[in-house]
Design a protein around this motif. Structure first.
Motif, mmCIF file in Angstrom:
data_model
loop_
_atom_site.group_PDB
_atom_site.id
_atom_site.type_symbol
_atom_site.label_atom_id
_atom_site.label_comp_id
_atom_site.label_asym_id
_atom_site.label_seq_id
_atom_site.Cartn_x
_atom_site.Cartn_y
_atom_site.Cartn_z
ATOM 1 N N LEU A 7 42.998 39.832 51.801
ATOM 2 C CA LEU A 7 42.521 40.357 50.520
ATOM 3 C C LEU A 7 41.744 41.651 50.744
ATOM 4 O O LEU A 7 41.148 41.840 51.811
ATOM 5 N N PRO A 8 41.697 42.516 49.745
ATOM 6 C CA PRO A 8 40.875 43.718 49.861
ATOM 7 C C PRO A 8 39.406 43.346 50.105
ATOM 8 O O PRO A 8 38.917 42.340 49.588
ATOM 9 N N ALA A 9 38.716 44.156 50.888
ATOM 10 C CA ALA A 9 37.326 43.870 51.271
ATOM 11 C C ALA A 9 36.432 43.656 50.056
ATOM 12 O O ALA A 9 35.572 42.756 50.061
ATOM 13 N N GLU A 10 36.622 44.448 48.996
ATOM 14 C CA GLU A 10 35.757 44.302 47.815
ATOM 15 C C GLU A 10 36.006 42.971 47.105
ATOM 16 O O GLU A 10 35.101 42.410 46.493
ATOM 17 N N VAL A 11 37.201 42.429 47.228
ATOM 18 C CA VAL A 11 37.506 41.125 46.635
ATOM 19 C C VAL A 11 36.883 40.018 47.479
ATOM 20 O O VAL A 11 36.303 39.068 46.936
ATOM 21 N N LEU A 30 47.248 34.038 48.500
ATOM 22 C CA LEU A 30 48.698 33.834 48.452
ATOM 23 C C LEU A 30 49.373 34.722 47.415
ATOM 24 O O LEU A 30 50.416 35.335 47.694
ATOM 25 N N VAL A 31 48.784 34.814 46.232
ATOM 26 C CA VAL A 31 49.377 35.660 45.188
ATOM 27 C C VAL A 31 49.292 37.125 45.610
ATOM 28 O O VAL A 31 50.231 37.898 45.399
ATOM 29 N N HIS A 32 48.189 37.504 46.239
ATOM 30 C CA HIS A 32 48.046 38.868 46.760
ATOM 31 C C HIS A 32 49.130 39.158 47.796
ATOM 32 O O HIS A 32 49.756 40.228 47.772
ATOM 33 N N ASP A 33 49.380 38.224 48.702
ATOM 34 C CA ASP A 33 50.399 38.424 49.729
ATOM 35 C C ASP A 33 51.784 38.603 49.102
ATOM 36 O O ASP A 33 52.543 39.491 49.512
ATOM 37 N N VAL A 34 52.093 37.795 48.121
ATOM 38 C CA VAL A 34 53.380 37.933 47.435
ATOM 39 C C VAL A 34 53.441 39.264 46.691
ATOM 40 O O VAL A 34 54.476 39.941 46.702
ATOM 41 N N ALA A 35 52.348 39.665 46.068
ATOM 42 C CA ALA A 35 52.317 40.961 45.378
ATOM 43 C C ALA A 35 52.569 42.095 46.371
ATOM 44 O O ALA A 35 53.274 43.062 46.034
ATOM 45 N N ALA A 58 46.423 41.122 41.578
ATOM 46 C CA ALA A 58 46.901 39.866 42.159
ATOM 47 C C ALA A 58 45.773 39.139 42.888
ATOM 48 O O ALA A 58 45.683 37.911 42.842
ATOM 49 N N ALA A 59 44.894 39.903 43.521
ATOM 50 C CA ALA A 59 43.797 39.325 44.301
ATOM 51 C C ALA A 59 42.662 38.785 43.442
ATOM 52 O O ALA A 59 41.817 38.043 43.943
ATOM 53 N N THR A 60 42.658 39.131 42.151
ATOM 54 C CA THR A 60 41.549 38.703 41.277
ATOM 55 C C THR A 60 42.002 38.055 39.979
ATOM 56 O O THR A 60 41.161 37.666 39.159
ATOM 57 N N HIS A 61 43.288 37.891 39.762
ATOM 58 C CA HIS A 61 43.788 37.476 38.453
ATOM 59 C C HIS A 61 43.174 36.175 37.944
ATOM 60 O O HIS A 61 42.985 36.009 36.749
ATOM 61 N N GLY A 91 30.873 45.355 38.036
ATOM 62 C CA GLY A 91 31.056 46.786 38.197
ATOM 63 C C GLY A 91 32.469 47.280 38.407
ATOM 64 O O GLY A 91 32.669 48.458 38.707
ATOM 65 N N PHE A 92 33.457 46.417 38.236
ATOM 66 C CA PHE A 92 34.837 46.866 38.379
ATOM 67 C C PHE A 92 35.291 47.524 37.081
ATOM 68 O O PHE A 92 34.921 47.081 35.989
ATOM 69 N N PRO A 93 36.083 48.585 37.184
ATOM 70 C CA PRO A 93 36.521 49.284 35.967
ATOM 71 C C PRO A 93 37.506 48.448 35.142
ATOM 72 O O PRO A 93 38.224 47.600 35.685
ATOM 73 N N GLU A 94 37.561 48.724 33.875
ATOM 74 C CA GLU A 94 38.436 48.002 32.957
ATOM 75 C C GLU A 94 39.887 48.067 33.414
ATOM 76 O O GLU A 94 40.615 47.085 33.303
ATOM 77 N N ARG A 95 40.316 49.205 33.951
ATOM 78 C CA ARG A 95 41.718 49.364 34.374
ATOM 79 C C ARG A 95 42.097 48.361 35.461
ATOM 80 O O ARG A 95 43.273 48.048 35.627
ATOM 81 N N LEU A 96 41.102 47.829 36.182
ATOM 82 C CA LEU A 96 41.359 46.795 37.189
ATOM 83 C C LEU A 96 41.010 45.402 36.669
ATOM 84 O O LEU A 96 41.712 44.439 36.973
ATOM 85 N N ALA A 97 39.959 45.308 35.888
ATOM 86 C CA ALA A 97 39.535 44.006 35.347
ATOM 87 C C ALA A 97 40.587 43.423 34.412
ATOM 88 O O ALA A 97 40.706 42.198 34.284
#
Length: 177
Positions: A7-11, A30-35, A58-61, A91-97
């Motif tokens: 997963l990404p470090a911030e996740v 797992l979902v991140h890996d498939v993504a 995928a890492a935060t859905h 603090g995550f932007p809407e485009r990612l949230a």
């Protein structure tokens, strides 16, 4: 032992801060890996997309399940808006949230290709095929539709072939700490 892309470090940091249950962290991995696999394929065959956004999504859905833990093992959609709010609060932007609230509504108007790809990863990780979702992906791929469908079908079959391994991995993680 199968290895999955990390997963990404911030996740990872967020999962620690919100004290995410091990089963949720495993699912997101797992979902991140498939993504990652799907995005690699799209980058070779399809339209341009925001790779980092799809992988973050995928890492935060399902991050909202920290607030609705019963949805880790049962039905429910309260985690979707809760996850969106949780990500904004951290603090995550809407485009990612947004992926926390759009991953189950891929057929809504205005959904971007990145949202559709997160939805697809969230289905196919466990070998589930959703024809309407796949048709939506195919409609956004360049070229002859039946050729795009066949190519997508091949990659989804390949990913789905390892579904039992992913399901066993997720199940090996407890629902709570």
């Amino acid at each position: 032992m199968t290895s999955f892309r990390p997963l990404p470090a911030e996740v990872v940091a967020l999962l620690e801060v919100v004290d995410a249950p091990p089963r949720l962290a495993a699912h997101l991995l797992l979902v991140h890996d498939v993504a990652c696999q799907l995005v690699d394929w799209v980058e070779e065959h399809g339209p341009k997309l925001d790779r980092d956004a799809v992988l973050f999504g995928a890492a935060t859905h399902d991050i909202g399940k920290v607030r609705y833990p019963a949805e880790l093992s049962g039905p429910g959609s309260q985690h979707e808006p809760a996850g969106y709010e949780l990500l904004l609060e951290h603090g995550f932007p809407e485009r990612l949230a947004r992926f926390a609230r759009t991953h189950a509504s891929w057929n809504e108007p205005g959904i971007e290709f990145e949202d559709v790809m997160v939805s697809l990863a969230d289905k196919v990780w466990k070998g589930k095929r959703v024809p309407d979702l796949e048709d939506l992906v195919v409609s956004r791929l360049p070229g002859v539709p039946w050729e795009a469908f066949m190519a997508l079908d091949d990659v989804l079959d390949r990913i789905g072939a390892a579904a039992d391994v992913r399901l066993a991995f997720q199940t090996a993680h407890p629902l709570s700490r």
